[in-house]
Design a protein around this motif. Structure first.
Motif, short mmCIF file in Angstrom:
data_model
loop_
_atom_site.label_atom_id
_atom_site.label_comp_id
_atom_site.label_asym_id
_atom_site.label_seq_id
_atom_site.Cartn_x
_atom_site.Cartn_y
_atom_site.Cartn_z
N LYS A 147 0.83 -1.21 0.00
CA LYS A 147 0.00 0.00 0.00
C LYS A 147 0.87 1.26 0.00
O LYS A 147 0.37 2.36 0.27
CB LYS A 147 -0.93 0.00 1.21
N PHE A 148 2.15 1.09 -0.26
CA PHE A 148 3.11 2.18 -0.33
C PHE A 148 3.28 2.91 1.01
O PHE A 148 3.47 4.13 1.06
CB PHE A 148 2.74 3.18 -1.44
N PHE A 165 9.67 12.20 -0.06
CA PHE A 165 8.87 11.08 -0.59
C PHE A 165 7.94 10.47 0.44
O PHE A 165 7.20 9.55 0.13
CB PHE A 165 9.80 10.00 -1.14
N MET A 166 7.92 10.98 1.68
CA MET A 166 7.14 10.36 2.76
C MET A 166 6.40 11.45 3.54
O MET A 166 6.97 12.50 3.84
CB MET A 166 8.12 9.61 3.68
N ASP A 167 5.11 11.17 3.87
CA ASP A 167 4.38 12.15 4.69
C ASP A 167 4.55 11.83 6.17
O ASP A 167 5.30 10.92 6.55
CB ASP A 167 2.91 12.20 4.28
N GLU A 168 3.84 12.57 7.03
CA GLU A 168 4.02 12.40 8.48
C GLU A 168 3.52 11.06 8.98
O GLU A 168 3.86 10.62 10.09
CB GLU A 168 3.30 13.54 9.23
N ASN A 169 2.70 10.37 8.18
CA ASN A 169 2.21 9.05 8.55
C ASN A 169 3.02 7.91 7.93
O ASN A 169 2.61 6.76 7.94
CB ASN A 169 0.74 8.91 8.13
N LYS A 170 4.16 8.29 7.35
CA LYS A 170 5.08 7.34 6.72
C LYS A 170 4.50 6.69 5.47
O LYS A 170 4.87 5.56 5.12
CB LYS A 170 5.52 6.25 7.73
N ASN A 171 3.60 7.39 4.82
CA ASN A 171 3.07 6.93 3.53
C ASN A 171 3.79 7.66 2.40
O ASN A 171 4.20 8.82 2.55
CB ASN A 171 1.57 7.21 3.43
N SER A 172 3.92 7.00 1.28
CA SER A 172 4.53 7.65 0.12
C SER A 172 3.66 8.82 -0.32
O SER A 172 2.42 8.74 -0.29
CB SER A 172 4.66 6.66 -1.04
N PRO A 174 1.68 11.24 -2.84
CA PRO A 174 0.90 10.87 -4.02
C PRO A 174 1.69 10.92 -5.32
O PRO A 174 1.54 10.03 -6.17
CB PRO A 174 -0.24 11.90 -4.02
N GLU A 175 2.53 11.92 -5.48
CA GLU A 175 3.29 12.02 -6.73
C GLU A 175 4.31 10.90 -6.87
O GLU A 175 4.62 10.45 -7.98
CB GLU A 175 3.98 13.39 -6.84
N VAL A 176 4.83 10.42 -5.72
CA VAL A 176 5.77 9.30 -5.75
C VAL A 176 5.04 8.02 -6.13
O VAL A 176 5.52 7.23 -6.96
CB VAL A 176 6.48 9.14 -4.39
N VAL A 177 3.88 7.81 -5.53
CA VAL A 177 3.07 6.63 -5.86
C VAL A 177 2.71 6.63 -7.33
O VAL A 177 2.78 5.61 -8.02
CB VAL A 177 1.80 6.57 -5.00
N ASN A 178 2.33 7.80 -7.82
CA ASN A 178 1.93 7.90 -9.23
C ASN A 178 3.08 7.54 -10.16
O ASN A 178 2.88 6.85 -11.17
CB ASN A 178 1.45 9.32 -9.53
N ASP A 179 4.28 7.99 -9.82
CA ASP A 179 5.45 7.65 -10.64
C ASP A 179 5.65 6.14 -10.70
O ASP A 179 5.99 5.58 -11.75
CB ASP A 179 6.71 8.32 -10.08
N PHE A 180 5.44 5.48 -9.55
CA PHE A 180 5.64 4.03 -9.50
C PHE A 180 4.56 3.26 -10.27
O PHE A 180 4.86 2.38 -11.08
CB PHE A 180 5.68 3.55 -8.06
N ILE A 181 3.30 3.58 -10.01
CA ILE A 181 2.22 2.77 -10.59
C ILE A 181 2.06 3.00 -12.09
O ILE A 181 1.44 2.19 -12.78
CB ILE A 181 0.88 3.01 -9.86
N THR A 182 2.59 4.11 -12.59
CA THR A 182 2.52 4.34 -14.04
C THR A 182 3.73 3.79 -14.78
O THR A 182 3.79 3.86 -16.01
CB THR A 182 2.41 5.86 -14.34
N ASP A 183 4.66 3.23 -14.01
CA ASP A 183 5.87 2.65 -14.62
C ASP A 183 5.63 1.15 -14.81
O ASP A 183 5.56 0.39 -13.84
CB ASP A 183 7.07 2.89 -13.71
#
Length: 254
Positions: A147-148, A165-172, A174-183
């Protein structure tokens, strides 16, 4: 713990000028160093040798198959007859200094291997595994789930650019996730059981990573990612792959 020729070379060039004259099987693990003596059993061993020892070695019938020779003097004869690995130390140092430095390297890895065993028997965590690598690996390690979400990572990450690349909740982000899932190449690697290289090209530059998927009951649950420094040489990449492979001898059991 036995160390490969690439691991030993990686640590030697951190401190000394070293030339890799002959390579042998990269999968051979070498025992702690000894000083060369005629008649000594040197199979599977790191051997510190000078010019006189090299002459005696070549004149003997034992040409050092499955041995790693560290020459502390520039060879004045052909090395063709030597069957093992040969490195020449170009720096001006004594055999004792080289021996002590190698002992320190082996101590580091023995302590790391003992720590991995302890983590296994004490039902430790993936975070414990990552923390154990600090004395032997400068590159940061991250563990990201499907779940990134970053479930574990090196302490050095917090001192660097975690906000990138990480928010305060230790989640990736959105722009980082988008780069990954579109690759498409990223997606195709979910089922890969082996260690693999991954490269991300963005307007800000190129990020190189070495990765290993984590599976539970044959299903993908996450990925270990080791972020490489910009312009990392191949020996550094080989070293990182070796560390990750050994780390997974314990990770696969947790």
């Amino acid at each position: 713990m036995r160390l490969s020729q690439d691991v030993i070379y990686y640590w030697l060039i951190k401190k000394f000028a070293v030339s890799f004259e002959k390579k042998s099987d990269p999968d051979i693990g070498f025992m702690r160093p000894v000083f060369y003596e005629t008649g000594l059993d040197i199979a599977g061993t790191v051997v510190i040798i000078d010019a006189d020892g090299l002459k005696a070695l070549i004149d003997s019938r034992n040409h050092g198959a499955e041995t790693l020779f560290l020459c502390i003097e520039t060879p004045n004869r052909s090395l063709k007859m030597i069957e093992g690995t040969v490195m020449v130390i170009k720096s001006d140092l004594s055999a004792i200094s080289l021996f002590n430095y190698l002992q320190d390297i082996y101590n580091r890895f023995d302590q790391w291997d003992m720590r991995l065993t302890q983590i296994y028997y004490e039902n430790g965590s993936f975070q414990d595994l990552i923390d154990s690598c600090q004395p032997i690996l400068t590159e940061p390690i991250l563990l990201i789930d499907k779940k990134f979400h970053y479930t574990a990572y090196s302490k050095s990450i917090e001192e660097l650019t975690s906000a990138a690349f990480m928010d305060e909740n230790k989640n990736s982000l959105p722009e980082v996730v988008n780069d990954f899932i579109t690759d498409s190449s990223f997606q195709s690697l979910y089922d890969l059981p082996d260690i693999f290289d991954y490269v991300v090209v963005s307007p800000s530059g190129t990020d190189e990573m070495i990765c290993k998927n984590v599976f539970d009951h044959n299903g993908y649950v996450g990925r270990f990612i080791i972020q490489l420094s910009n312009g990392s040489e191949e020996i550094a990449k080989t070293y990182v792959r070796t560390i990750l492979a050994h780390l997974f001898t314990t990770a696969d059991k947790l």
